[in-house]
Design a protein around this motif. Structure first.
Motif, PDB file in Angstrom:
ATOM      1  N   LEU A   1       1.745   4.691  15.977  1.00  0.00           N
ATOM      2  CA  LEU A   1       2.275   4.084  14.759  1.00  0.00           C
ATOM      3  C   LEU A   1       1.153   3.584  13.853  1.00  0.00           C
ATOM      4  O   LEU A   1       0.193   2.964  14.312  1.00  0.00           O
ATOM      5  N   MET A   2       1.264   3.877  12.560  1.00  0.00           N
ATOM      6  CA  MET A   2       0.286   3.433  11.571  1.00  0.00           C
ATOM      7  C   MET A   2       0.926   2.395  10.664  1.00  0.00           C
ATOM      8  O   MET A   2       2.144   2.284  10.578  1.00  0.00           O
ATOM      9  N   THR A   3       0.095   1.612   9.977  1.00  0.00           N
ATOM     10  CA  THR A   3       0.601   0.625   9.044  1.00  0.00           C
ATOM     11  C   THR A   3       1.257   1.306   7.850  1.00  0.00           C
ATOM     12  O   THR A   3       0.991   2.473   7.554  1.00  0.00           O
ATOM     13  N   ILE A   4       2.112   0.563   7.172  1.00  0.00           N
ATOM     14  CA  ILE A   4       2.652   1.003   5.885  1.00  0.00           C
ATOM     15  C   ILE A   4       2.156   0.007   4.838  1.00  0.00           C
ATOM     16  O   ILE A   4       1.946  -1.166   5.148  1.00  0.00           O
ATOM     17  N   PRO A   5       1.919   0.461   3.600  1.00  0.00           N
ATOM     18  CA  PRO A   5       1.390  -0.456   2.585  1.00  0.00           C
ATOM     19  C   PRO A   5       2.297  -1.667   2.388  1.00  0.00           C
ATOM     20  O   PRO A   5       3.508  -1.532   2.240  1.00  0.00           O
ATOM     21  N   LEU A   6       1.724  -2.851   2.423  1.00  0.00           N
ATOM     22  CA  LEU A   6       2.508  -4.059   2.203  1.00  0.00           C
ATOM     23  C   LEU A   6       2.936  -4.146   0.744  1.00  0.00           C
ATOM     24  O   LEU A   6       2.146  -3.859  -0.155  1.00  0.00           O
ATOM     25  N   PRO A   7       4.170  -4.512   0.492  1.00  0.00           N
ATOM     26  CA  PRO A   7       4.629  -4.629  -0.900  1.00  0.00           C
ATOM     27  C   PRO A   7       4.052  -5.863  -1.574  1.00  0.00           C
ATOM     28  O   PRO A   7       3.821  -6.890  -0.946  1.00  0.00           O
ATOM     29  N   ILE A   8       3.807  -5.742  -2.870  1.00  0.00           N
ATOM     30  CA  ILE A   8       3.333  -6.847  -3.692  1.00  0.00           C
ATOM     31  C   ILE A   8       4.399  -7.129  -4.745  1.00  0.00           C
ATOM     32  O   ILE A   8       4.948  -6.206  -5.349  1.00  0.00           O
ATOM     33  N   SER A   9       4.693  -8.377  -4.988  1.00  0.00           N
ATOM     34  CA  SER A   9       5.786  -8.743  -5.886  1.00  0.00           C
ATOM     35  C   SER A   9       5.459  -8.389  -7.334  1.00  0.00           C
ATOM     36  O   SER A   9       4.294  -8.315  -7.734  1.00  0.00           O
ATOM     37  N   THR A  10       6.522  -8.214  -8.121  1.00  0.00           N
ATOM     38  CA  THR A  10       6.357  -7.960  -9.550  1.00  0.00           C
ATOM     39  C   THR A  10       5.652  -9.124 -10.226  1.00  0.00           C
ATOM     40  O   THR A  10       4.816  -8.939 -11.117  1.00  0.00           O
TER      41      THR A  10
END
Length: 344
Positions: free
Chosen positions: A119-128
């Motif tokens: 399993l690899m990381t997924i990009p963390l979301p950044i708020s608007t």
């Protein structure tokens, strides 16, 4: 699937960034037993299916996990046996020398056996909101028409084990080397406000364009900035892992600690661990062994062993179409995203 979080104040941002769900906070040093019992009552009333204890050694968190009476209780067992194992319905034994990311994957696979071991990381979301803040900050501190690579450098390592730092003058030498390959780079200096003395030391050795990005006001804002950087160079710190998880090309620098356990994980992450010091690695997090002082003949000798060329080579490995070799380059900020465009 809904995730709720019980965290300390110091970890709330990292654990919850970009995620929905209820957040309960408890600080052992500041909050007393009445609040602990109140939180326990609230957790029991919500009838969760599972609880995960991410601590590695704490008997207190394990006992709290047991007291919730949640049907599935998962946690780590430390290298040195203690009573934690009696508190869980399922446990994962920590293995010295194992990448910690793999240990977390093993913990997750207890809940979902279909999770791949690779399993690899997924990009963390950044708020608007953070993105809007970033563009205002960028225009005020850098300028909307800025061209050239943007390189973030994290000079500090936090309050403990200062011998983990790569010397500020080496960071400056690296900036000079990159600026020769790509004239007009912008170096973004990240860190805590208490680390600005390192910024001053860096600037005395690097005459180029720098931006002070200390104490931006939250991890979400830091993430928005890092997502628009072309490269991050950092010692073994939380910001190194954060940038790698976001997807920023990241190079972590190791000496006292071993990347075998704590290498940055992400789609564009690498590390440098190159030392002839027989005392390295001296830190063993699995056994909670962090020396108070460096015992080498020269302070941070293992970090001094890392050369500018070592870091340049690692950086080239994580930068797609490496602009470190191609002087036809521009960096533009457009709307909510950034582009790296080799000019033809």
């Amino acid at each position: 699937m809904i995730f709720d979080f019980l965290v300390e104040k110091r970890t709330v941002e990292m654990m919850t960034i970009g995620r929905s769900g209820n957040v309960l906070m408890y600080s052992p040093d500041a909050d007393g037993m009445p609040k602990a019992l109140s939180i326990l009552k609230e957790i029991r009333s919500r009838r969760y299916d599972a609880i995960l204890d991410f601590e590695q050694h704490s008997l207190l968190t394990a006992a709290f996990t047991r007291a919730t009476s949640i049907p599935v209780r998962l946690g780590f067992l430390p290298s040195k046996p203690n009573a934690r194992g009696q508190m869980f319905t399922h446990s994962v034994q920590l293995q010295e020398g194992e990448l910690m990311w793999n240990a977390f994957v093993r913990l997750g696979r207890v809940l979902d056996s279909d999770l791949p071991t690779s399993l690899m990381t997924i990009p963390l979301p950044i708020s608007t909101e953070a993105e809007v803040w970033f563009h205002e900050w960028w225009n005020a501190n850098v300028g909307i028409d800025k061209r050239g690579p943007v390189v973030a450098m994290h000079l500090g390592v936090g309050p403990s084990a200062q011998y983990r730092r790569w010397p500020a003058e080496r960071f400056a030498d690296l900036a000079v080397a990159i600026d020769k390959l790509q004239p007009g780079i912008t170096v973004v200096l990240t860190g805590a406000k208490g680390e600005r003395a390192l910024f001053d030391e860096f600037r005395r050795c690097f005459p180029g364009n720098t931006v002070d990005a200390a104490d931006l006001g939250g991890l979400d804002r830091t993430g928005a900035l890092l997502r628009h950087c072309d490269l991050l160079i950092s010692g073994d710190t939380g910001i190194m892992h954060f940038a790698a998880a976001i997807g920023t090309p990241t190079v972590g620098l190791f000496g006292p600690n071993t990347p075998a356990c704590w290498a940055p994980i992400g789609p564009h992450a690498a590390f440098v661990y190159w030392t002839s010091q027989p005392c390295s690695p001296c830190i063993n997090s699995y056994r909670r062994h962090i020396p108070e002082k460096c015992i080498a003949a020269q302070e941070s000798a293992c970090m001094w062993d890392i050369t500018v060329q070592d870091v340049l080579n690692a950086a080239r490995s994580v930068i797609q179409g490496s602009w470190l070799d191609d002087q036809r380059y521009t960096h533009t900020i457009q709307g909510q995203a950034h582009s790296i465009v080799p000019l033809t």
